[in-house]
Design an enzyme around this catalytic site. Sequence first.
Site, PDB file in Angstrom:
ATOM      1  CE  LYS A 177      -3.063   1.537   3.783  1.00  0.00           C
ATOM      2  NZ  LYS A 177      -3.316   2.864   3.376  1.00  0.00           N
TER       3      LYS A 177
HETATM    4  P1  FBP Z   1      -6.579   6.958   4.840  1.00  0.00           P
HETATM    5  O1  FBP Z   1      -7.262   6.496   3.593  1.00  0.00           O
HETATM    6  O2  FBP Z   1      -7.512   7.616   5.799  1.00  0.00           O
HETATM    7  O3  FBP Z   1      -5.326   7.748   4.562  1.00  0.00           O
HETATM    8  O4  FBP Z   1      -6.132   5.641   5.576  1.00  0.00           O
HETATM    9  C1  FBP Z   1      -5.087   4.881   5.102  1.00  0.00           C
HETATM   10  C2  FBP Z   1      -3.983   4.830   6.138  1.00  0.00           C
HETATM   11  O5  FBP Z   1      -2.868   4.090   5.680  1.00  0.00           O
HETATM   12  C3  FBP Z   1      -4.433   4.231   7.447  1.00  0.00           C
HETATM   13  O6  FBP Z   1      -4.365   2.861   7.439  1.00  0.00           O
HETATM   14  C4  FBP Z   1      -3.514   4.907   8.398  1.00  0.00           C
HETATM   15  O7  FBP Z   1      -4.060   5.097   9.631  1.00  0.00           O
HETATM   16  C5  FBP Z   1      -3.259   6.228   7.770  1.00  0.00           C
HETATM   17  O8  FBP Z   1      -3.542   6.123   6.424  1.00  0.00           O
HETATM   18  C6  FBP Z   1      -1.835   6.642   7.962  1.00  0.00           C
HETATM   19  O9  FBP Z   1      -1.579   7.752   7.193  1.00  0.00           O
HETATM   20  P2  FBP Z   1      -0.512   8.797   7.624  1.00  0.00           P
HETATM   21  O10 FBP Z   1       0.493   8.092   8.456  1.00  0.00           O
HETATM   22  O11 FBP Z   1       0.022   9.276   6.348  1.00  0.00           O
HETATM   23  O12 FBP Z   1      -1.243   9.831   8.364  1.00  0.00           O
END
Ligand code: FBP
Length: 267
Positions: A177
């Site tokens: 991801k």
């Molecule tokens: P979102 O679609 O809300 O960005 O979620 C995806 C994700 O990877 C979550 O699993 C995780 O909590 C968050 O984004 C972390 O994003 P970042 O560390 O960039 O704030």
Amino acid sequence: MLPHAADAISRDGKSLILAYDHGLEHGPVDFEPNPATADPERLFELATHEAVTALAVQKGVAEAYYPDYEDDVNLLLKLNGTSNLWRGEPNSAVNCSAEYAAELGADAVGFTVYGGSNHEVEMAEEFREAQEGAREHDMGVVMWSYPRGQGLRNDGSPEVISYGARLGLELGADLVKVKYPGSAEAMGDAVKMAGPTQVVMSGGTMRDDEAFLRNVADAIDAGATGLAVGRNVFQRDDPERILDALEAVVFQEVDPAEALAIAESDD
Ligand code: FBP
């Protein structure tokens, strides 16, 4: 299509992972736009939408809620995580083993690796244990590959995101991801770097329907197999509506404007 270790959290080779680890990673602020989503039950209900191929949660949420949903929801259990209260160099505490994830009924495990962090070496070693444990229990392995840290000036650049995708392949993830690198072309480069490891796009911060769905459609056109999304679904007033539209974009490769029209007509 040949079987793939990510099949248990995919449909027809595509994945729409609903991510709900935000209570740990970002804290209650993420639930403010739609307060009902602070209740994990609301997210488990959303995850029963036919577009969703897995729900990603942390151990505590899975323990408390998954027993009621194991027939209807595929579980992607995150094995590490850090709160936003942590102010150090990017790192993620391992809070669950692959063995315990299997006991909880997980179909796949999720693991964050911050390439470029001062903690990269220990995170890669911890990933090894998670990945090999998942193999022993026939669970898929999803890497949240977010290069960031002291050594990286621009962690959103296409080059860094391609490198993050490649880390997924090199370290043995089935699905990696990555953040959307800003264009379909750059996403295509990341997909090439990942080889047989499937690439899914991270949802990111909330944006309007068209802009968000356009990023998703571009990512799919570029060879990504789907997305892992949290805020762009659960922060909306009507999360089901955007899931309807995502279903059309991801699985039927429908243009975003048409997908939105389909979602409206489903209301
Ligand atoms: P979102 O679609 O809300 O960005 O979620 C995806 C994700 O990877 C979550 O699993 C995780 O909590 C968050 O984004 C972390 O994003 P970042 O560390 O960039 O704030």
